[in-house]
Design an enzyme around this catalytic site. Structure first.
Site, short mmCIF file in Angstrom:
data_model
loop_
_atom_site.label_atom_id
_atom_site.label_comp_id
_atom_site.label_asym_id
_atom_site.label_seq_id
_atom_site.Cartn_x
_atom_site.Cartn_y
_atom_site.Cartn_z
N SER A 15 25.08 -10.14 -26.53
CA SER A 15 25.28 -9.35 -27.70
C SER A 15 24.40 -9.45 -28.89
O SER A 15 23.56 -10.42 -29.00
CB SER A 15 26.91 -10.30 -28.44
N TYR A 61 30.37 -18.19 -30.70
CA TYR A 61 29.87 -17.14 -29.42
C TYR A 61 28.82 -16.28 -29.95
O TYR A 61 27.86 -16.35 -28.76
CB TYR A 61 31.23 -15.73 -30.54
#
Ligand SMILES: NC(=O)c1ccc[n+]([C@@H]2O[C@H](COP(=O)([O-])OP(=O)(O)OC[C@H]3O[C@@H](n4cnc5c(N)ncnc54)[C@H](OP(=O)(O)O)[C@@H]3O)[C@@H](O)[C@H]2O)c1
Length: 254
Positions: free
Chosen positions: A144, A157
């Site tokens: 990401s 995350y």
């Protein structure tokens, strides 16, 4: 353009019951690959299997919790029993809980690390063993933008997505001599069940768009091209690399 074809190849895509993983699985099928659909929700798995078959490819669905080593090993064994080989592994399954760092309970940290990062290692190890013996293969890890720049996505995350970028480089270095390539894709915002609620918040959406040079979020179909490129011979001299599919967001300095 035969370089981009995947006819006769077998691709395993984790988290392909919906969202980005499903779009990539259908894209790989369109390029010619047979598919192994991996997730936990049986009806999502069966729906993706059906859609792959409607494209004229073979597909099997294997319900697997990617946090669990024994379930991954069973999934790999069943895939090899059915198709006899694995050419492409897409490590896409992932989740997020956006808790401020001071409030993150240890169990939540563990859950995100296991789902997003440990799973990538376990599946790469199980499939990598086969690819190293086979002396060919392409692994694609879904990171990401949060793995590269600091975002308000949550500390666990971000750590997993940065970890995936570095794991990609290390595995590429170790397995390059066996013609096994390992690359990553780092998306910015795409509309999926994971992000739908956030993107429906108008103020948040406008803030995102104001920091995205292409002035829009992505459509999951826009991840198919990068996935097919990395899976196919078109990228035969590319390994250890992360492609940012982010509308330019990660180069935005102000
Ligand atoms: N959407 C975005 O804007 C965006 C941006 C950057 C990166 N990403 C990354 O892209 C990947 C896919 O995201 P998405 O937006 O498509 O998410 P999503 O819509 O929530 O889909 C996630 C998929 O992963 C599966 N999954 C989750 N936990 C699993 C587990 N423990 N074992 C097996 N399968 C599991 C889910 O199925 P089950 O629940 O049935 O298992 C589902 O099929 C994630 O790694 C995410 O971090 C997304």
């Amino acid at each position: 353009m035969d370089l981009f074809r995947l006819d006769g190849k077998v691709a395993v895509v984790t988290g392909s019951g919906k969202g980005i993983g499903k779009a990539m699985a259908l894209g790989l099928a369109e390029a010619g690959a047979d598919l192994v659909i991996v997730a936990r929700t049986e009806e999502d798995i069966q729906q993706t299997v059906l859609e792959v078959e409607q494209k004229g490819r073979k597909a099997i669905g294997i319900s697997t919790d990617v946090k669990k080593k024994e379930e991954i090993e069973k999934m790999v064994a069943k895939t090899l029993d059915t198709f006899g080989k694995i050419d492409v592994l897409v490590n896409n399954a992932g989740m997020n809980i956006r808790t401020p760092a001071l409030d993150v309970p240890e169990e939540e940290w563990e859950l995100i690390i296991q789902t997003n990062m440990k799973s990538v290692f376990l599946a790469s190890q199980a499939v990598g063993k086969h690819m190293v013996e086979q002396k060919s293969g392409s692994i694609i890890n879904i990171s990401s933008v949060a793995g590269q720049v600091a975002l308000r996505t949550g500390v666990a995350y971000a750590a997993t997505k940065a970890g995936i970028i570095q794991m990609t480089k290390t595995l590429a270095l170790e397995w390059g001599k066996h013609d096994v390539r390992v690359n990553a894709i780092a998306p910015w915002y795409f509309r999926t069940p994971l992000t739908e609620k956030l993107l429906n918040n108008e103020d948040y959406y406008n803030e995102i768009i104001s920091r995205t040079p292409l002035r829009r979020v992505g459509d999951v179909k826009e991840l198919v091209g990068p996935a097919v490129f990395l899976a196919s011979e078109a990228s035969s001299y590319v390994t250890g690399h992360t492609i940012f599919v982010d509308g330019g967001m990660s180069i935005y300095g102000f």
